[in-house]
Design a protein around this motif. Structure first.
Motif, mmCIF file in Angstrom:
data_model
loop_
_atom_site.group_PDB
_atom_site.id
_atom_site.type_symbol
_atom_site.label_atom_id
_atom_site.label_comp_id
_atom_site.label_asym_id
_atom_site.label_seq_id
_atom_site.Cartn_x
_atom_site.Cartn_y
_atom_site.Cartn_z
ATOM 1 N N GLU A 41 36.307 31.597 40.206
ATOM 2 C CA GLU A 41 37.740 31.343 40.349
ATOM 3 C C GLU A 41 38.239 30.476 39.195
ATOM 4 O O GLU A 41 37.642 29.453 38.855
ATOM 5 N N GLN A 44 38.611 34.100 35.501
ATOM 6 C CA GLN A 44 38.664 35.548 35.667
ATOM 7 C C GLN A 44 39.553 36.215 34.628
ATOM 8 O O GLN A 44 40.473 35.606 34.090
ATOM 9 N N GLN A 45 39.269 37.499 34.407
ATOM 10 C CA GLN A 45 40.141 38.325 33.585
ATOM 11 C C GLN A 45 41.181 38.983 34.505
ATOM 12 O O GLN A 45 41.145 38.746 35.714
ATOM 13 N N PRO A 46 42.117 39.744 33.976
ATOM 14 C CA PRO A 46 43.217 40.261 34.797
ATOM 15 C C PRO A 46 42.820 41.096 36.013
ATOM 16 O O PRO A 46 43.578 41.181 36.976
ATOM 17 N N TYR A 47 41.634 41.696 36.035
ATOM 18 C CA TYR A 47 41.198 42.480 37.189
ATOM 19 C C TYR A 47 40.593 41.613 38.287
ATOM 20 O O TYR A 47 40.130 42.112 39.297
ATOM 21 N N GLY A 48 40.541 40.298 38.069
ATOM 22 C CA GLY A 48 39.974 39.404 39.063
ATOM 23 C C GLY A 48 38.468 39.219 38.947
ATOM 24 O O GLY A 48 37.850 38.601 39.808
ATOM 25 N N HIS A 51 35.443 36.623 33.642
ATOM 26 C CA HIS A 51 35.688 36.991 32.252
ATOM 27 C C HIS A 51 34.384 36.923 31.476
ATOM 28 O O HIS A 51 33.621 35.954 31.604
ATOM 29 N N ARG A 92 32.921 38.448 41.373
ATOM 30 C CA ARG A 92 34.305 38.397 41.841
ATOM 31 C C ARG A 92 34.683 37.071 42.487
ATOM 32 O O ARG A 92 35.861 36.751 42.602
#
Length: 141
Positions: A41, A44-48, A51, A92
């Protein structure tokens, strides 16, 4: 040699702005193993998903600490010259854990293997860092 016997204690040293912002925590420091965690948390990159660059920051931090420990024994400083990463699966949520172990500790270079896993122990990323070991006078010039 344990961390408190060293000229600096990497387990309690500040992570610097980037490491602190990313929530990095060093949990184990020995000459042969450096372990740290980082939350997914906030990293993260834009997809959750975690990164990939965040994984590299964790890997570089752990390998650099290990290289610095070795460099100290030679009266030198460690500076990164190469890092690579292979991303195996997505993370995730939760924490990821990185474990760095030495591949080579020489007089002029050190290389470390870093394996990053998720909370289920599944490999998220494999990285390798190489650091040059230099005299302090060589830095910044």
């Amino acid at each position: 040699m344990s961390a408190p016997d060293l000229p600096f204690d990497p387990a309690t040293m500040p992570m610097g702005t980037l490491g602190e912002r990313m929530g990095l925590v060093i949990t184990e420091v020995t000459p042969d193993r450096i372990v740290g965690t980082m939350p997914v948390e906030g990293n993260q990159q834009p997809y959750g998903l975690l990164h990939g660059g965040a994984s590299v920051v964790l890997a570089e931090t752990l390998g650099s600490i290990g290289s610095a420990l070795h460099a100290q024994t030679l009266g030198k400083l460690a500076v990164g010259v190469d890092i690579n990463a292979t991303h195996h699966r997505a993370a995730r949520s939760g924490l990821v854990t990185g474990v760095a172990t030495p591949l080579h500790r020489g007089r002029s270079a050190a290389a470390w293997d870093i394996v990053i896993t998720d909370e289920d122990g599944k490999r998220v990323c494999t990285s390798r860092i190489t650091c040059a070991l230099v005299d302090g006078a060589q830095i910044g010039g």
